[in-house]
Design a protein around this motif. Structure first.
Motif, PDB file in Angstrom:
ATOM      1  N   PHE A  23       0.827  -1.207   0.000  1.00 53.09           N
ATOM      2  CA  PHE A  23       0.000   0.000   0.000  1.00 53.09           C
ATOM      3  C   PHE A  23       0.866   1.264   0.000  1.00 53.09           C
ATOM      4  N   ALA A  24       1.898   1.296   0.848  1.00 47.73           N
ATOM      5  CA  ALA A  24       2.733   2.487   0.962  1.00 47.73           C
ATOM      6  C   ALA A  24       3.545   2.736  -0.307  1.00 47.73           C
ATOM      7  N   VAL A  25       4.164   1.681  -0.855  1.00 45.31           N
ATOM      8  CA  VAL A  25       4.997   1.846  -2.049  1.00 45.31           C
ATOM      9  C   VAL A  25       4.146   2.198  -3.269  1.00 45.31           C
ATOM     10  N   SER A  26       2.967   1.586  -3.384  1.00 43.69           N
ATOM     11  CA  SER A  26       2.077   1.900  -4.507  1.00 43.69           C
ATOM     12  C   SER A  26       1.590   3.339  -4.425  1.00 43.69           C
ATOM     13  N   ALA A  27       1.296   3.814  -3.221  1.00 46.69           N
ATOM     14  CA  ALA A  27       0.875   5.203  -3.060  1.00 46.69           C
ATOM     15  C   ALA A  27       1.991   6.163  -3.463  1.00 46.69           C
ATOM     16  N   SER A  28       3.228   5.839  -3.111  1.00 42.59           N
ATOM     17  CA  SER A  28       4.357   6.681  -3.508  1.00 42.59           C
ATOM     18  C   SER A  28       4.547   6.675  -5.021  1.00 42.59           C
ATOM     19  N   PHE A  29       4.382   5.509  -5.629  1.00 37.63           N
ATOM     20  CA  PHE A  29       4.525   5.411  -7.084  1.00 37.63           C
ATOM     21  C   PHE A  29       3.459   6.235  -7.809  1.00 37.63           C
ATOM     22  N   ILE A  30       2.205   6.158  -7.382  1.00 35.74           N
ATOM     23  CA  ILE A  30       1.137   6.910  -8.031  1.00 35.74           C
ATOM     24  C   ILE A  30       1.322   8.408  -7.807  1.00 35.74           C
ATOM     25  N   SER A  31       1.794   8.780  -6.617  1.00 34.84           N
ATOM     26  CA  SER A  31       2.036  10.191  -6.354  1.00 34.84           C
ATOM     27  C   SER A  31       3.116  10.752  -7.290  1.00 34.84           C
ATOM     28  N   LYS A  32       4.197   9.991  -7.495  1.00 37.49           N
ATOM     29  CA  LYS A  32       5.261  10.412  -8.414  1.00 37.49           C
ATOM     30  C   LYS A  32       4.747  10.460  -9.848  1.00 37.49           C
ATOM     31  N   SER A  33       3.948   9.462 -10.215  1.00 38.78           N
ATOM     32  CA  SER A  33       3.424   9.407 -11.577  1.00 38.78           C
ATOM     33  C   SER A  33       2.508  10.599 -11.849  1.00 38.78           C
ATOM     34  N   ASN A  34       1.662  10.952 -10.899  1.00 44.12           N
ATOM     35  CA  ASN A  34       0.762  12.087 -11.099  1.00 44.12           C
ATOM     36  C   ASN A  34       1.546  13.407 -11.200  1.00 44.12           C
ATOM     37  N   SER A  35       2.638  13.503 -10.459  1.00 39.48           N
ATOM     38  CA  SER A  35       3.442  14.730 -10.527  1.00 39.48           C
ATOM     39  C   SER A  35       4.213  14.834 -11.839  1.00 39.48           C
ATOM     40  N   TYR A  36       4.556  13.696 -12.454  1.00 40.24           N
ATOM     41  CA  TYR A  36       5.292  13.706 -13.703  1.00 40.24           C
ATOM     42  C   TYR A  36       4.379  13.857 -14.917  1.00 40.24           C
ATOM     43  N   PHE A  37       3.290  13.072 -14.952  1.00 43.73           N
ATOM     44  CA  PHE A  37       2.464  12.982 -16.158  1.00 43.73           C
ATOM     45  C   PHE A  37       1.079  13.584 -15.996  1.00 43.73           C
ATOM     46  N   GLY A  38       0.642  13.806 -14.762  1.00 42.38           N
ATOM     47  CA  GLY A  38      -0.719  14.262 -14.536  1.00 42.38           C
ATOM     48  C   GLY A  38      -1.648  13.082 -14.270  1.00 42.38           C
ATOM     49  N   SER A  39      -2.709  13.342 -13.531  1.00 41.46           N
ATOM     50  CA  SER A  39      -3.625  12.260 -13.150  1.00 41.46           C
ATOM     51  C   SER A  39      -4.386  11.702 -14.340  1.00 41.46           C
ATOM     52  N   GLY A  40      -4.708  12.572 -15.346  1.00 44.51           N
ATOM     53  CA  GLY A  40      -5.457  12.099 -16.512  1.00 44.51           C
ATOM     54  C   GLY A  40      -4.706  11.055 -17.311  1.00 44.51           C
ATOM     55  N   PRO A  41      -3.491  11.359 -17.783  1.00 47.83           N
ATOM     56  CA  PRO A  41      -2.731  10.351 -18.523  1.00 47.83           C
ATOM     57  C   PRO A  41      -2.415   9.094 -17.708  1.00 47.83           C
ATOM     58  N   VAL A  42      -2.195   9.265 -16.391  1.00 45.34           N
ATOM     59  CA  VAL A  42      -1.891   8.097 -15.560  1.00 45.34           C
ATOM     60  C   VAL A  42      -3.101   7.173 -15.474  1.00 45.34           C
ATOM     61  N   ASN A  43      -4.295   7.746 -15.275  1.00 45.91           N
ATOM     62  CA  ASN A  43      -5.499   6.904 -15.174  1.00 45.91           C
ATOM     63  C   ASN A  43      -5.878   6.277 -16.508  1.00 45.91           C
ATOM     64  N   ALA A  44      -5.428   6.858 -17.611  1.00 49.17           N
ATOM     65  CA  ALA A  44      -5.738   6.300 -18.921  1.00 49.17           C
ATOM     66  C   ALA A  44      -4.725   5.250 -19.366  1.00 49.17           C
ATOM     67  N   SER A  45      -3.665   5.028 -18.603  1.00 47.05           N
ATOM     68  CA  SER A  45      -2.625   4.068 -18.968  1.00 47.05           C
ATOM     69  C   SER A  45      -2.630   2.904 -17.983  1.00 47.05           C
ATOM     70  N   ASN A  46      -1.664   2.015 -18.225  1.00 48.76           N
ATOM     71  CA  ASN A  46      -1.537   0.877 -17.311  1.00 48.76           C
ATOM     72  C   ASN A  46      -0.962   1.269 -15.956  1.00 48.76           C
TER      73      ASN A  46
END
Length: 258
Positions: A23-46
């Motif tokens: 849970f903790a590592v996945s939350a950190s990964f999604i937080s980094k991904s949203n800061s790099y690509f934005g929540s829209g592109p992240v939710n539309a990808s794998n």
């Protein structure tokens, strides 16, 4: 607590700890991904599979905490029965398998940037943690199902019994209640051996020396027995024959006086 209940309880405790890390590592990964690509592109990808692992890790952690509470406080509750455990572990296994497999499609992309960016390192870590969680859930599931079916059967009273109670005491109303399910055949074997020895001793007593005549006839021992021998009858018959054949019955024979 015997070996199998201790093993499954320890595996569930370890799985709860592992789900917290996931849970903790996945939350950190999604937080980094949203800061790099934005929540829209992240939710539309794998990358969105990371969100699924966050939810799965949190839900599985809550389930295991509730299960461990019942194991130690109310060990015979139906909420931790083999049936409920099998259903919940099966659902979480499929969930973690699908989520981790979806995120694993980006593993090559993570490996390309693993040395230069913590975001890619977090992605690889989430993939590894997800696969460990998937096979950990599968191992607990197979362990409980195989032991239950092999040693206790598939009846409804068996499946509604908690696994620790089933292994330690058997299912309610079954013939394996006394002692553990695997070793419950020992008293039955000793009982059968005792019955066999009792039967043999009774048979030896029955075919021993024949009882006395007083026990065979059922007469009391104090009464005398009239034993009739064939020689008495033969003597009486011979005397009667001699009396009939002798013409001098009751007289002296001729010349006896001289």
């Amino acid at each position: 607590m015997s070996f199998l209940p201790l093993l499954t309880t320890s595996l569930k405790g370890f799985a709860a700890f592992w789900s917290l890390i996931l849970f903790a590592v996945s939350a950190s990964f999604i937080s980094k991904s949203n800061s790099y690509f934005g929540s829209g592109p992240v939710n539309a990808s794998n990358f969105a599979a990371g969100n699924a692992l966050i939810a799965g890790g949190l839900l599985f952690l809550i389930y295991l905490c509730v299960a461990l509470f019942f194991i130690f406080r109310i060990p015979d509750h139906i909420l931790i029965s083999v049936m409920v455990d099998t259903i919940m572990l099966g659902i979480f296994f499929i969930y973690f398998l699908a989520s981790t497999a979806a995120l694993s499609t980006e593993a090559s992309f993570f490996s390309r940037w693993d040395d230069s960016d913590t975001w890619a390192a977090l992605g690889n870590a989430v993939v590894g943690l997800g696969w460990v969680m998937t096979f950990l859930v599968l191992g607990i599931l197979l362990l409980e199902v195989i032991i239950t079916l092999k040693h206790h059967g598939g009846t409804y009273p068996v499946w509604r019994t908690p696994f620790n109670q089933l292994v330690s005491y058997g299912a309610p109303g079954s013939s394996t209640n006394a002692g553990a399910g695997v070793s419950s055949g020992v008293p039955m074997t000793s009982t059968g051996t005792t019955n066999q020895h009792t039967y043999q001793s009774n048979a030896q007593q029955a075919y021993a020396a024949p009882p006395p005549a007083t026990q065979a006839t059922g007469e009391p021992e104090s009464e005398p027995h009239h034993i009739i021998t064939p020689f008495a009858h033969q003597g009486e018959q011979r005397q009667q024959v001699n009396e009939k054949l002798s013409p001098y019955q009751g007289q002296l024979p001729p010349g006896a006086a001289a």
